[in-house]
Design an enzyme around this catalytic site. Structure first.
Site, PDB file in Angstrom:
ATOM      1  N   LYS A   1       0.841  -1.207   0.000  1.00  0.00           N
ATOM      2  CA  LYS A   1       0.000   0.000   0.000  1.00  0.00           C
ATOM      3  C   LYS A   1       0.874   1.253   0.000  1.00  0.00           C
ATOM      4  CE  LYS A   1      -1.771   1.444   4.040  1.00  0.00           C
ATOM      5  NZ  LYS A   1      -1.457   2.848   4.415  1.00  0.00           N
ATOM      6  N   ASN A   2       1.906   1.272   0.848  1.00  0.00           N
ATOM      7  CA  ASN A   2       2.682   2.502   1.028  1.00  0.00           C
ATOM      8  C   ASN A   2       3.729   2.740  -0.046  1.00  0.00           C
ATOM      9  OD1 ASN A   2       1.088   3.000   3.188  1.00  0.00           O
ATOM     10  ND2 ASN A   2       2.599   2.443   4.743  1.00  0.00           N
TER      11      ASN A   2
ATOM     12  N   ARG B   1      -4.334  10.465   4.855  1.00  0.00           N
ATOM     13  CA  ARG B   1      -3.230  11.390   4.958  1.00  0.00           C
ATOM     14  C   ARG B   1      -2.287  11.292   3.766  1.00  0.00           C
ATOM     15  NH1 ARG B   1       1.486  12.498   6.256  1.00  0.00           N
ATOM     16  NH2 ARG B   1       2.083  14.140   7.701  1.00  0.00           N
TER      17      ARG B   1
ATOM     18  N   CYS C   1      -4.950  12.297  13.469  1.00  0.00           N
ATOM     19  CA  CYS C   1      -5.700  11.044  13.283  1.00  0.00           C
ATOM     20  C   CYS C   1      -5.459  10.199  14.532  1.00  0.00           C
ATOM     21  CB  CYS C   1      -5.235  10.326  12.026  1.00  0.00           C
ATOM     22  SG  CYS C   1      -3.574   9.699  12.173  1.00  0.00           S
TER      23      CYS C   1
ATOM     24  N   ARG D   1      -0.292  14.849  12.766  1.00  0.00           N
ATOM     25  CA  ARG D   1       0.418  14.495  11.532  1.00  0.00           C
ATOM     26  C   ARG D   1       0.922  15.785  10.862  1.00  0.00           C
ATOM     27  NH1 ARG D   1      -1.259   9.264  10.186  1.00  0.00           N
ATOM     28  NH2 ARG D   1       0.633   9.152   8.921  1.00  0.00           N
ATOM     29  N   PRO D   2       2.009  16.362  11.422  1.00  0.00           N
ATOM     30  CA  PRO D   2       2.485  17.637  10.865  1.00  0.00           C
ATOM     31  C   PRO D   2       2.993  17.472   9.434  1.00  0.00           C
ATOM     32  CG  PRO D   2       4.067  16.732  12.415  1.00  0.00           C
ATOM     33  CD  PRO D   2       2.854  15.864  12.502  1.00  0.00           C
TER      34      PRO D   2
ATOM     35  N   ASP E   1       5.263  20.059   8.233  1.00  0.00           N
ATOM     36  CA  ASP E   1       6.264  21.131   8.118  1.00  0.00           C
ATOM     37  C   ASP E   1       7.439  20.738   7.217  1.00  0.00           C
ATOM     38  OD1 ASP E   1       6.548  19.325  10.437  1.00  0.00           O
ATOM     39  OD2 ASP E   1       8.477  20.310  10.682  1.00  0.00           O
ATOM     40  N   LEU E   2       7.810  19.462   7.228  1.00  0.00           N
ATOM     41  CA  LEU E   2       8.952  19.030   6.403  1.00  0.00           C
ATOM     42  C   LEU E   2       8.575  19.035   4.914  1.00  0.00           C
ATOM     43  CD1 LEU E   2      10.275  16.097   8.628  1.00  0.00           C
ATOM     44  CD2 LEU E   2      11.257  18.396   8.424  1.00  0.00           C
TER      45      LEU E   2
ATOM     46  N   ASP F   1       4.592   0.588  12.099  1.00  0.00           N
ATOM     47  CA  ASP F   1       3.373  -0.041  11.565  1.00  0.00           C
ATOM     48  C   ASP F   1       3.216  -1.490  12.000  1.00  0.00           C
ATOM     49  OD1 ASP F   1       3.340   1.692   8.342  1.00  0.00           O
ATOM     50  OD2 ASP F   1       2.878   2.311  10.380  1.00  0.00           O
TER      51      ASP F   1
ATOM     52  N   ILE G   1       8.304   6.961  16.817  1.00  0.00           N
ATOM     53  CA  ILE G   1       7.810   7.624  15.608  1.00  0.00           C
ATOM     54  C   ILE G   1       6.471   8.296  15.896  1.00  0.00           C
ATOM     55  CG2 ILE G   1       7.206   7.316  13.177  1.00  0.00           C
ATOM     56  CD1 ILE G   1      10.077   6.564  13.672  1.00  0.00           C
TER      57      ILE G   1
ATOM     58  N   ARG H   1      -8.698  -0.620   4.859  1.00  0.00           N
ATOM     59  CA  ARG H   1      -7.867   0.450   4.306  1.00  0.00           C
ATOM     60  C   ARG H   1      -6.521  -0.086   3.866  1.00  0.00           C
ATOM     61  NH1 ARG H   1      -7.379   5.888   7.582  1.00  0.00           N
ATOM     62  NH2 ARG H   1      -6.024   6.128   5.781  1.00  0.00           N
TER      63      ARG H   1
HETATM   64  C1  EPZ Z   1       4.256   6.907   6.423  1.00  0.00           C
HETATM   65  O1  EPZ Z   1       3.459   7.929   6.965  1.00  0.00           O
HETATM   66  C2  EPZ Z   1       3.338   5.702   6.304  1.00  0.00           C
HETATM   67  N1  EPZ Z   1       2.238   6.029   5.403  1.00  0.00           N
HETATM   68  C3  EPZ Z   1       2.788   5.334   7.693  1.00  0.00           C
HETATM   69  O2  EPZ Z   1       2.007   4.158   7.537  1.00  0.00           O
HETATM   70  C4  EPZ Z   1       3.966   5.028   8.602  1.00  0.00           C
HETATM   71  O3  EPZ Z   1       3.474   4.770   9.904  1.00  0.00           O
HETATM   72  C5  EPZ Z   1       4.921   6.224   8.641  1.00  0.00           C
HETATM   73  O4  EPZ Z   1       5.332   6.565   7.302  1.00  0.00           O
HETATM   74  C6  EPZ Z   1       6.177   5.931   9.453  1.00  0.00           C
HETATM   75  O5  EPZ Z   1       6.847   4.845   8.903  1.00  0.00           O
HETATM   76  C7  EPZ Z   1       2.474   6.017   4.065  1.00  0.00           C
HETATM   77  O6  EPZ Z   1       3.573   5.771   3.608  1.00  0.00           O
HETATM   78  C8  EPZ Z   1       1.302   6.332   3.185  1.00  0.00           C
HETATM   79  P1  EPZ Z   1       6.323  10.148   8.446  1.00  0.00           P
HETATM   80  P2  EPZ Z   1       4.039   9.440   7.002  1.00  0.00           P
HETATM   81  O7  EPZ Z   1       6.222  11.464   7.747  1.00  0.00           O
HETATM   82  O8  EPZ Z   1       4.907   9.683   5.821  1.00  0.00           O
HETATM   83  C9  EPZ Z   1       6.917  13.347  11.846  1.00  0.00           C
HETATM   84  C10 EPZ Z   1       0.097   2.833   7.722  1.00  0.00           C
HETATM   85  O9  EPZ Z   1      -0.364   2.270   8.723  1.00  0.00           O
HETATM   86  N2  EPZ Z   1       6.753  14.361  10.788  1.00  0.00           N
HETATM   87  O10 EPZ Z   1       7.409   9.210   8.045  1.00  0.00           O
HETATM   88  O11 EPZ Z   1       2.901  10.342   7.251  1.00  0.00           O
HETATM   89  C11 EPZ Z   1       5.646  12.546  12.082  1.00  0.00           C
HETATM   90  O12 EPZ Z   1       4.782  13.212  12.970  1.00  0.00           O
HETATM   91  C12 EPZ Z   1       0.600   4.253   7.816  1.00  0.00           C
HETATM   92  O13 EPZ Z   1       0.218   2.295   6.591  1.00  0.00           O
HETATM   93  C13 EPZ Z   1       7.049  15.689  11.084  1.00  0.00           C
HETATM   94  O14 EPZ Z   1       7.415  16.016  12.207  1.00  0.00           O
HETATM   95  O15 EPZ Z   1       4.939   9.393   8.295  1.00  0.00           O
HETATM   96  C14 EPZ Z   1       6.193  11.269  12.672  1.00  0.00           C
HETATM   97  O16 EPZ Z   1       6.422  11.458  14.034  1.00  0.00           O
HETATM   98  C15 EPZ Z   1       0.292   4.861   9.169  1.00  0.00           C
HETATM   99  N3  EPZ Z   1       6.903  16.624  10.100  1.00  0.00           N
HETATM  100  C16 EPZ Z   1       7.530  11.077  11.940  1.00  0.00           C
HETATM  101  O17 EPZ Z   1       7.863  12.359  11.410  1.00  0.00           O
HETATM  102  C17 EPZ Z   1       6.525  16.294   8.839  1.00  0.00           C
HETATM  103  O18 EPZ Z   1       6.427  17.191   7.968  1.00  0.00           O
HETATM  104  C18 EPZ Z   1       7.485  10.074  10.790  1.00  0.00           C
HETATM  105  O19 EPZ Z   1       6.356  10.410  10.009  1.00  0.00           O
HETATM  106  C19 EPZ Z   1       6.233  14.932   8.549  1.00  0.00           C
HETATM  107  C20 EPZ Z   1       6.368  13.988   9.546  1.00  0.00           C
END
Ligand code: EPZ
Length: 421
Positions: free
Chosen positions: A22-23, A93, A117, A122-123, A125-126, A308, A330, A400
Protein backbone atom coordinates in the site's frame (compact mmCIF):
# COMPACT_ATOMS: atom_id res chain seq x y z
CA UNK A 1 -20.57 -0.86 9.03
CA UNK A 2 -19.22 -4.44 8.86
CA UNK A 3 -17.70 -6.19 11.83
CA UNK A 4 -15.52 -9.31 12.17
CA UNK A 5 -16.31 -12.32 14.35
CA UNK A 6 -13.32 -14.47 15.30
CA UNK A 7 -13.38 -17.70 17.31
CA UNK A 8 -9.92 -18.23 18.75
CA UNK A 9 -7.79 -21.34 19.18
CA UNK A 10 -7.09 -22.62 15.65
CA UNK A 11 -3.43 -23.09 14.73
CA UNK A 12 -2.81 -21.51 11.29
CA UNK A 13 -1.21 -23.75 8.67
CA UNK A 14 -0.60 -23.25 4.96
CA UNK A 15 0.50 -20.56 2.51
CA UNK A 16 -0.58 -16.93 2.09
CA UNK A 17 0.08 -14.70 -0.94
CA UNK A 18 1.36 -11.30 0.20
CA UNK A 19 -0.22 -8.41 -1.76
CA UNK A 20 1.43 -5.34 -3.25
CA UNK A 21 2.62 -2.66 -0.81
CA UNK A 22 0.00 0.00 0.00
CA UNK A 23 2.68 2.50 1.03
CA UNK A 24 4.59 2.03 -2.22
CA UNK A 25 1.49 2.13 -4.44
CA UNK A 26 0.11 5.34 -2.92
CA UNK A 27 3.08 7.65 -3.72
CA UNK A 28 3.56 5.90 -7.07
CA UNK A 29 -0.08 6.66 -7.95
CA UNK A 30 0.54 10.31 -7.02
CA UNK A 31 3.68 10.30 -9.19
CA UNK A 32 1.53 9.50 -12.25
CA UNK A 33 0.62 13.21 -12.18
CA UNK A 34 4.19 13.90 -13.39
CA UNK A 35 3.92 11.64 -16.47
CA UNK A 36 3.27 12.75 -20.06
CA UNK A 37 2.33 9.23 -21.18
CA UNK A 38 0.31 6.24 -19.96
CA UNK A 39 1.38 4.44 -16.78
CA UNK A 40 0.72 0.72 -16.21
CA UNK A 41 0.97 -0.51 -12.59
CA UNK A 42 0.91 -4.17 -11.56
CA UNK A 43 0.49 -5.82 -8.13
CA UNK A 44 -1.50 -2.81 -6.85
CA UNK A 45 -3.57 -4.02 -3.87
CA UNK A 46 -7.36 -3.49 -3.98
CA UNK A 47 -7.73 -1.40 -0.81
CA UNK A 48 -9.92 1.47 0.42
CA UNK A 49 -6.88 3.74 0.57
CA UNK A 50 -5.97 2.92 -3.02
CA UNK A 51 -9.53 3.72 -4.14
CA UNK A 52 -9.39 6.99 -2.15
CA UNK A 53 -6.21 7.99 -3.99
CA UNK A 54 -7.74 7.06 -7.36
CA UNK A 55 -10.79 9.21 -6.54
CA UNK A 56 -8.50 12.14 -5.73
CA UNK A 57 -6.46 11.62 -8.92
CA UNK A 58 -9.66 11.50 -10.98
CA UNK A 59 -10.60 14.94 -9.58
CA UNK A 60 -7.11 16.10 -10.56
CA UNK A 61 -7.67 15.08 -14.17
CA UNK A 62 -6.24 11.55 -14.23
CA UNK A 63 -8.22 8.84 -16.07
CA UNK A 64 -7.71 5.30 -14.78
CA UNK A 65 -8.94 1.79 -15.50
CA UNK A 66 -8.50 -1.62 -13.88
CA UNK A 67 -7.65 -4.14 -16.62
CA UNK A 68 -8.70 -7.81 -16.84
CA UNK A 69 -5.15 -8.92 -15.97
CA UNK A 70 -5.40 -6.98 -12.69
CA UNK A 71 -3.14 -4.16 -13.84
CA UNK A 72 -4.07 -0.51 -13.37
CA UNK A 73 -3.72 1.97 -16.25
CA UNK A 74 -3.49 5.74 -15.64
CA UNK A 75 -3.15 8.71 -17.94
CA UNK A 76 -3.25 12.47 -17.20
CA UNK A 77 -6.00 14.01 -19.36
CA UNK A 78 -6.57 17.44 -17.80
CA UNK A 79 -4.27 19.62 -15.69
CA UNK A 80 -6.68 22.38 -14.68
CA UNK A 81 -7.60 21.32 -11.15
CA UNK A 82 -4.80 21.47 -8.58
CA UNK A 83 -6.89 21.31 -5.39
CA UNK A 84 -6.77 18.28 -3.07
CA UNK A 85 -9.74 19.04 -0.83
CA UNK A 86 -9.99 18.59 2.94
CA UNK A 87 -12.81 16.01 2.74
CA UNK A 88 -10.42 13.66 0.88
CA UNK A 89 -7.13 14.54 2.62
CA UNK A 90 -8.69 14.28 6.10
CA UNK A 91 -9.78 10.71 5.32
CA UNK A 92 -6.42 9.59 4.00
CA UNK A 93 -3.23 11.39 4.96
CA UNK A 94 -1.26 9.91 2.07
CA UNK A 95 -3.25 12.27 -0.22
CA UNK A 96 -0.56 14.78 0.77
CA UNK A 97 1.69 12.96 -1.74
CA UNK A 98 0.08 14.89 -4.62
CA UNK A 99 1.72 18.09 -3.33
CA UNK A 100 5.14 17.60 -4.96
CA UNK A 101 3.89 16.31 -8.33
CA UNK A 102 1.25 19.08 -8.69
CA UNK A 103 3.79 21.80 -7.89
CA UNK A 104 6.45 20.39 -10.22
CA UNK A 105 4.16 19.64 -13.17
CA UNK A 106 1.41 22.30 -12.89
CA UNK A 107 3.45 25.01 -11.06
CA UNK A 108 0.81 25.27 -8.33
CA UNK A 109 -0.80 23.09 -5.66
CA UNK A 110 -3.58 23.58 -3.13
CA UNK A 111 -3.59 20.71 -0.63
CA UNK A 112 -5.57 20.61 2.61
CA UNK A 113 -3.55 20.27 5.79
CA UNK A 114 -4.23 16.64 6.85
CA UNK A 115 -4.93 17.34 10.54
CA UNK A 116 -4.55 14.67 13.17
CA UNK A 117 -5.70 11.04 13.28
CA UNK A 118 -5.90 8.10 15.69
CA UNK A 119 -2.12 7.62 15.76
CA UNK A 120 -1.29 11.22 16.65
CA UNK A 121 -0.75 14.67 15.14
CA UNK A 122 0.42 14.50 11.53
CA UNK A 123 2.48 17.64 10.87
CA UNK A 124 3.58 18.53 7.32
CA UNK A 125 6.26 21.13 8.12
CA UNK A 126 8.95 19.03 6.40
CA UNK A 127 6.85 18.77 3.24
CA UNK A 128 6.46 22.56 3.04
CA UNK A 129 10.12 23.14 3.92
CA UNK A 130 11.17 20.86 1.04
CA UNK A 131 8.94 22.68 -1.48
CA UNK A 132 10.22 26.08 -0.31
CA UNK A 133 13.81 24.81 -0.56
CA UNK A 134 13.11 24.04 -4.24
CA UNK A 135 11.96 27.63 -4.74
CA UNK A 136 8.20 27.48 -4.19
CA UNK A 137 6.21 30.20 -2.43
CA UNK A 138 3.89 28.79 0.22
CA UNK A 139 0.92 30.14 2.16
CA UNK A 140 -1.72 28.68 4.46
CA UNK A 141 -5.23 29.73 3.39
CA UNK A 142 -8.36 28.37 5.16
CA UNK A 143 -6.52 25.20 6.20
CA UNK A 144 -5.08 24.60 2.72
CA UNK A 145 -1.39 24.68 1.83
CA UNK A 146 -1.12 26.96 -1.23
CA UNK A 147 2.13 26.52 -3.18
CA UNK A 148 3.32 28.20 -6.36
CA UNK A 149 6.57 27.80 -8.25
CA UNK A 150 7.17 28.91 -11.86
CA UNK A 151 10.44 26.99 -12.09
CA UNK A 152 11.78 24.78 -9.31
CA UNK A 153 15.54 24.81 -8.84
CA UNK A 154 17.64 21.90 -7.54
CA UNK A 155 19.14 22.44 -4.07
CA UNK A 156 20.63 20.68 -1.05
CA UNK A 157 18.09 20.05 1.71
CA UNK A 158 18.14 18.43 5.14
CA UNK A 159 14.86 16.57 5.65
CA UNK A 160 15.33 15.24 9.20
CA UNK A 161 12.64 16.22 11.69
CA UNK A 162 12.21 15.84 15.43
CA UNK A 163 11.30 12.18 14.89
CA UNK A 164 13.91 11.44 12.26
CA UNK A 165 13.22 11.06 8.53
CA UNK A 166 9.76 11.42 6.99
CA UNK A 167 8.53 8.89 4.41
CA UNK A 168 5.97 10.99 2.55
CA UNK A 169 7.97 14.22 2.89
CA UNK A 170 10.86 12.38 1.19
CA UNK A 171 8.43 11.20 -1.49
CA UNK A 172 7.14 14.73 -2.08
CA UNK A 173 10.64 16.23 -2.16
CA UNK A 174 12.06 13.74 -4.65
CA UNK A 175 8.98 13.79 -6.89
CA UNK A 176 9.13 17.60 -7.11
CA UNK A 177 12.90 17.48 -7.74
CA UNK A 178 12.54 15.19 -10.79
CA UNK A 179 11.39 18.19 -12.91
CA UNK A 180 13.46 20.90 -11.14
CA UNK A 181 16.41 22.61 -12.86
CA UNK A 182 19.72 21.03 -11.81
CA UNK A 183 20.69 18.67 -9.01
CA UNK A 184 18.86 18.16 -5.70
CA UNK A 185 20.47 16.39 -2.75
CA UNK A 186 18.16 15.19 0.02
CA UNK A 187 20.03 14.53 3.28
CA UNK A 188 18.32 12.48 6.02
CA UNK A 189 15.97 11.02 3.40
CA UNK A 190 13.69 8.11 4.36
CA UNK A 191 15.29 4.75 3.47
CA UNK A 192 12.08 2.72 3.38
CA UNK A 193 11.76 0.12 0.55
CA UNK A 194 8.59 1.95 -0.55
CA UNK A 195 10.68 5.07 -1.27
CA UNK A 196 13.17 2.95 -3.24
CA UNK A 197 10.26 1.48 -5.22
CA UNK A 198 8.93 4.99 -5.97
CA UNK A 199 12.38 5.97 -7.27
CA UNK A 200 12.59 2.83 -9.41
CA UNK A 201 9.20 3.79 -10.90
CA UNK A 202 10.32 7.37 -11.57
CA UNK A 203 13.63 6.25 -13.13
CA UNK A 204 11.66 3.90 -15.42
CA UNK A 205 9.74 7.02 -16.53
CA UNK A 206 13.02 8.80 -17.35
CA UNK A 207 13.95 10.44 -14.04
CA UNK A 208 17.59 10.58 -12.92
CA UNK A 209 17.59 9.45 -9.26
CA UNK A 210 20.41 7.80 -7.30
CA UNK A 211 21.06 6.81 -3.68
CA UNK A 212 17.48 5.73 -2.98
CA UNK A 213 17.32 3.33 -0.05
CA UNK A 214 20.06 5.37 1.67
CA UNK A 215 19.74 8.59 3.71
CA UNK A 216 21.24 10.62 0.83
CA UNK A 217 19.20 10.75 -2.38
CA UNK A 218 20.46 12.60 -5.52
CA UNK A 219 18.03 13.80 -8.19
CA UNK A 220 19.12 15.44 -11.47
CA UNK A 221 16.12 17.28 -12.90
CA UNK A 222 14.87 16.39 -16.40
CA UNK A 223 12.56 18.25 -18.79
CA UNK A 224 9.73 15.72 -18.67
CA UNK A 225 8.78 12.20 -17.66
CA UNK A 226 7.30 9.55 -19.97
CA UNK A 227 5.18 6.67 -18.61
CA UNK A 228 6.23 3.09 -17.79
CA UNK A 229 5.05 -0.40 -16.84
CA UNK A 230 5.93 -1.03 -13.18
CA UNK A 231 5.19 -3.79 -10.69
CA UNK A 232 4.83 -2.66 -7.07
CA UNK A 233 6.89 -4.44 -4.38
CA UNK A 234 5.11 -6.72 -1.90
CA UNK A 235 3.86 -5.32 1.39
CA UNK A 236 6.35 -5.86 4.24
CA UNK A 237 3.80 -4.73 6.83
CA UNK A 238 1.21 -7.25 5.65
CA UNK A 239 3.97 -9.90 5.66
CA UNK A 240 4.94 -8.92 9.22
CA UNK A 241 1.30 -9.08 10.27
CA UNK A 242 0.98 -12.66 8.98
CA UNK A 243 4.28 -13.57 10.67
CA UNK A 244 2.63 -12.62 13.96
CA UNK A 245 -0.50 -14.57 12.98
CA UNK A 246 1.62 -17.72 12.61
CA UNK A 247 3.50 -17.08 15.85
CA UNK A 248 0.48 -16.18 18.00
CA UNK A 249 -1.39 -19.36 17.00
CA UNK A 250 1.70 -21.59 17.28
CA UNK A 251 1.13 -22.45 13.63
CA UNK A 252 3.26 -22.61 10.49
CA UNK A 253 2.76 -20.29 7.51
CA UNK A 254 4.58 -19.80 4.22
CA UNK A 255 4.31 -16.17 3.09
CA UNK A 256 4.60 -16.18 -0.71
CA UNK A 257 6.27 -13.03 -2.04
CA UNK A 258 7.47 -11.80 1.36
CA UNK A 259 10.97 -10.30 1.18
CA UNK A 260 13.06 -11.06 4.29
CA UNK A 261 15.51 -8.29 3.41
CA UNK A 262 12.73 -5.74 4.04
CA UNK A 263 12.05 -7.14 7.53
CA UNK A 264 15.46 -7.52 9.15
CA UNK A 265 14.60 -5.67 12.38
CA UNK A 266 11.27 -7.50 12.69
CA UNK A 267 12.87 -10.92 12.13
CA UNK A 268 15.51 -10.05 14.73
CA UNK A 269 12.86 -9.35 17.38
CA UNK A 270 10.67 -12.35 16.43
CA UNK A 271 13.67 -14.71 16.70
CA UNK A 272 14.51 -13.28 20.15
CA UNK A 273 10.90 -13.90 21.17
CA UNK A 274 11.31 -17.54 20.08
CA UNK A 275 9.67 -17.59 16.65
CA UNK A 276 11.32 -19.63 13.85
CA UNK A 277 11.83 -17.66 10.64
CA UNK A 278 13.27 -19.46 7.60
CA UNK A 279 13.71 -18.51 3.94
CA UNK A 280 11.59 -20.86 1.77
CA UNK A 281 11.59 -21.34 -2.02
CA UNK A 282 8.64 -19.00 -2.64
CA UNK A 283 8.80 -16.81 0.44
CA UNK A 284 9.28 -16.92 4.19
CA UNK A 285 8.32 -19.80 6.50
CA UNK A 286 7.23 -18.85 10.02
CA UNK A 287 6.56 -21.30 12.82
CA UNK A 288 6.34 -21.24 16.57
CA UNK A 289 5.69 -24.01 19.03
CA UNK A 290 6.66 -22.85 22.49
CA UNK A 291 6.07 -20.16 25.04
CA UNK A 292 7.32 -16.76 23.99
CA UNK A 293 10.21 -14.86 25.60
CA UNK A 294 9.81 -11.17 26.50
CA UNK A 295 11.75 -8.54 24.50
CA UNK A 296 12.34 -4.78 24.37
CA UNK A 297 11.24 -3.06 21.12
CA UNK A 298 11.76 0.56 20.05
CA UNK A 299 10.34 1.73 16.72
CA UNK A 300 12.62 3.71 14.42
CA UNK A 301 12.78 4.82 10.78
CA UNK A 302 13.80 2.04 8.36
CA UNK A 303 15.80 -0.18 8.73
CA UNK A 304 14.70 0.01 12.38
CA UNK A 305 11.63 -1.73 13.76
CA UNK A 306 8.60 -0.27 11.89
CA UNK A 307 5.96 1.60 13.86
CA UNK A 308 3.37 -0.04 11.57
CA UNK A 309 4.09 -3.42 13.23
CA UNK A 310 4.19 -2.14 16.82
CA UNK A 311 0.55 -2.98 17.60
CA UNK A 312 0.72 -6.42 16.00
CA UNK A 313 3.83 -7.53 17.93
CA UNK A 314 2.27 -6.11 21.10
CA UNK A 315 -0.62 -8.55 20.66
CA UNK A 316 1.91 -11.39 20.43
CA UNK A 317 3.83 -10.25 23.51
CA UNK A 318 0.62 -10.24 25.59
CA UNK A 319 1.18 -14.02 25.84
CA UNK A 320 4.95 -13.87 26.42
CA UNK A 321 6.66 -14.95 29.62
CA UNK A 322 7.63 -11.98 31.80
CA UNK A 323 7.59 -8.28 30.92
CA UNK A 324 8.19 -6.79 27.47
CA UNK A 325 8.80 -3.08 26.88
CA UNK A 326 7.64 -1.35 23.67
CA UNK A 327 8.49 2.29 22.86
CA UNK A 328 7.13 4.07 19.79
CA UNK A 329 9.59 6.83 18.88
CA UNK A 330 7.81 7.62 15.61
CA UNK A 331 4.22 8.07 16.85
CA UNK A 332 4.40 8.36 20.67
CA UNK A 333 0.58 8.29 20.96
CA UNK A 334 0.02 5.22 18.78
CA UNK A 335 -1.51 3.11 21.57
CA UNK A 336 -5.29 3.11 20.96
CA UNK A 337 -5.08 -0.71 20.84
CA UNK A 338 -3.81 -0.98 24.46
CA UNK A 339 -7.20 -0.46 26.13
CA UNK A 340 -8.87 -2.89 23.72
CA UNK A 341 -6.23 -5.59 24.30
CA UNK A 342 -6.65 -5.10 28.06
CA UNK A 343 -10.40 -5.71 27.58
CA UNK A 344 -9.36 -9.14 26.27
CA UNK A 345 -7.42 -9.91 29.44
CA UNK A 346 -4.02 -8.51 28.50
CA UNK A 347 -1.99 -6.72 31.15
CA UNK A 348 -0.47 -3.65 29.49
CA UNK A 349 0.50 -0.43 31.24
CA UNK A 350 1.31 2.77 29.34
CA UNK A 351 3.93 5.26 30.47
CA UNK A 352 3.96 8.02 27.82
CA UNK A 353 5.55 6.70 24.61
CA UNK A 354 6.34 3.38 26.29
CA UNK A 355 4.18 0.44 27.31
CA UNK A 356 5.08 -2.44 29.63
CA UNK A 357 3.42 -5.68 28.52
CA UNK A 358 3.14 -8.18 31.38
CA UNK A 359 2.63 -11.63 29.83
CA UNK A 360 -0.60 -13.45 30.74
CA UNK A 361 -1.61 -17.08 30.35
CA UNK A 362 -4.51 -16.45 27.99
CA UNK A 363 -6.68 -13.83 26.30
CA UNK A 364 -10.48 -13.94 26.40
CA UNK A 365 -12.67 -13.04 23.42
CA UNK A 366 -14.63 -9.79 23.82
CA UNK A 367 -16.38 -7.08 21.77
CA UNK A 368 -13.62 -4.63 20.76
CA UNK A 369 -13.43 -1.52 18.58
CA UNK A 370 -10.92 -0.83 15.83
CA UNK A 371 -9.42 2.69 15.87
CA UNK A 372 -6.82 2.69 13.12
CA UNK A 373 -5.50 0.35 10.47
CA UNK A 374 -2.74 -1.39 12.41
CA UNK A 375 -4.56 -1.38 15.76
CA UNK A 376 -7.40 -3.29 14.09
CA UNK A 377 -4.87 -5.83 12.77
CA UNK A 378 -3.61 -6.31 16.33
CA UNK A 379 -7.15 -6.96 17.61
CA UNK A 380 -7.77 -9.58 14.91
CA UNK A 381 -4.46 -11.28 15.82
CA UNK A 382 -5.47 -11.31 19.50
CA UNK A 383 -8.85 -12.77 18.51
CA UNK A 384 -7.10 -15.65 16.71
CA UNK A 385 -5.76 -16.93 20.02
CA UNK A 386 -8.34 -15.61 22.52
CA UNK A 387 -10.63 -18.13 24.24
CA UNK A 388 -14.14 -17.74 22.82
CA UNK A 389 -15.38 -15.20 20.30
CA UNK A 390 -14.05 -11.71 19.57
CA UNK A 391 -16.27 -9.22 17.76
CA UNK A 392 -14.30 -6.40 16.18
CA UNK A 393 -16.45 -3.48 15.00
CA UNK A 394 -15.52 -0.86 12.35
CA UNK A 395 -14.04 -3.38 9.93
CA UNK A 396 -13.50 -0.55 7.43
CA UNK A 397 -10.28 0.34 9.24
CA UNK A 398 -8.73 -2.99 8.31
CA UNK A 399 -9.97 -2.69 4.71
CA UNK A 400 -7.87 0.45 4.31
CA UNK A 401 -4.64 -1.54 4.35
CA UNK A 402 -5.29 -5.28 4.08
CA UNK A 403 -6.66 -7.02 0.97
CA UNK A 404 -9.35 -9.63 1.86
CA UNK A 405 -7.70 -10.35 5.24
CA UNK A 406 -10.53 -12.58 6.44
CA UNK A 407 -10.29 -14.74 3.29
CA UNK A 408 -6.52 -15.05 3.62
CA UNK A 409 -6.77 -15.99 7.32
CA UNK A 410 -9.68 -18.40 6.80
CA UNK A 411 -7.70 -20.00 3.97
CA UNK A 412 -5.07 -21.13 6.48
CA UNK A 413 -7.50 -22.32 9.16
CA UNK A 414 -8.70 -19.27 11.09
CA UNK A 415 -12.31 -19.22 12.25
CA UNK A 416 -13.11 -15.67 11.13
CA UNK A 417 -16.05 -14.16 9.29
CA UNK A 418 -17.16 -10.71 8.19
CA UNK A 419 -20.68 -9.76 9.27
CA UNK A 420 -22.42 -6.98 7.36
CA UNK A 421 -24.36 -4.66 9.75
C1 EPZ B 1 4.26 6.91 6.42
O1 EPZ B 1 3.46 7.93 6.97
C2 EPZ B 1 3.34 5.70 6.30
N1 EPZ B 1 2.24 6.03 5.40
C3 EPZ B 1 2.79 5.33 7.69
O2 EPZ B 1 2.01 4.16 7.54
C4 EPZ B 1 3.97 5.03 8.60
O3 EPZ B 1 3.47 4.77 9.90
C5 EPZ B 1 4.92 6.22 8.64
O4 EPZ B 1 5.33 6.57 7.30
C6 EPZ B 1 6.18 5.93 9.45
O5 EPZ B 1 6.85 4.84 8.90
C7 EPZ B 1 2.47 6.02 4.07
O6 EPZ B 1 3.57 5.77 3.61
C8 EPZ B 1 1.30 6.33 3.19
P1 EPZ B 1 6.32 10.15 8.45
P2 EPZ B 1 4.04 9.44 7.00
O7 EPZ B 1 6.22 11.46 7.75
O8 EPZ B 1 4.91 9.68 5.82
C9 EPZ B 1 6.92 13.35 11.85
C10 EPZ B 1 0.10 2.83 7.72
O9 EPZ B 1 -0.36 2.27 8.72
N2 EPZ B 1 6.75 14.36 10.79
O10 EPZ B 1 7.41 9.21 8.05
O11 EPZ B 1 2.90 10.34 7.25
C11 EPZ B 1 5.65 12.55 12.08
O12 EPZ B 1 4.78 13.21 12.97
C12 EPZ B 1 0.60 4.25 7.82
O13 EPZ B 1 0.22 2.30 6.59
C13 EPZ B 1 7.05 15.69 11.08
O14 EPZ B 1 7.41 16.02 12.21
O15 EPZ B 1 4.94 9.39 8.30
C14 EPZ B 1 6.19 11.27 12.67
O16 EPZ B 1 6.42 11.46 14.03
C15 EPZ B 1 0.29 4.86 9.17
N3 EPZ B 1 6.90 16.62 10.10
C16 EPZ B 1 7.53 11.08 11.94
O17 EPZ B 1 7.86 12.36 11.41
C17 EPZ B 1 6.52 16.29 8.84
O18 EPZ B 1 6.43 17.19 7.97
C18 EPZ B 1 7.48 10.07 10.79
O19 EPZ B 1 6.36 10.41 10.01
C19 EPZ B 1 6.23 14.93 8.55
C20 EPZ B 1 6.37 13.99 9.55
Amino acid sequence: MDHFEISGGNRLKGAVDISGAKNAALPILAASLLCEEEVVLRNVPRLRDIQAMLTLLQRLGVAYSWEDDGSLKLRVEDEMNCHAEYELVSKMRASVCVLGPLLAKRKRAQVAMPGGCAIGSRPVDLHVMAMEALGADSDLVNGDMMLRGKKLRGTEMFLGGAFGSSVTATANALMAATLAEGRTVIESAACEPEIADLCDFLNACGAQIGGHGTPRILIDGVASLKGCDHSVITDRIEAGTFMVAAAITNGELTLNGARLEHLIAVVDRLRRIGVNVERGEKGVVISSSRRLDPVDITTQPYPGFPTDLQAQVMALLCLGDGNSVITDKIFPDRFMHVAELNRMGASIRREGATVIVHGVKRLIGAPVMASDLRASAALILAGLIAKGTTKMSRAYHIDRGYERIEEKLAGVGADIRRVAE
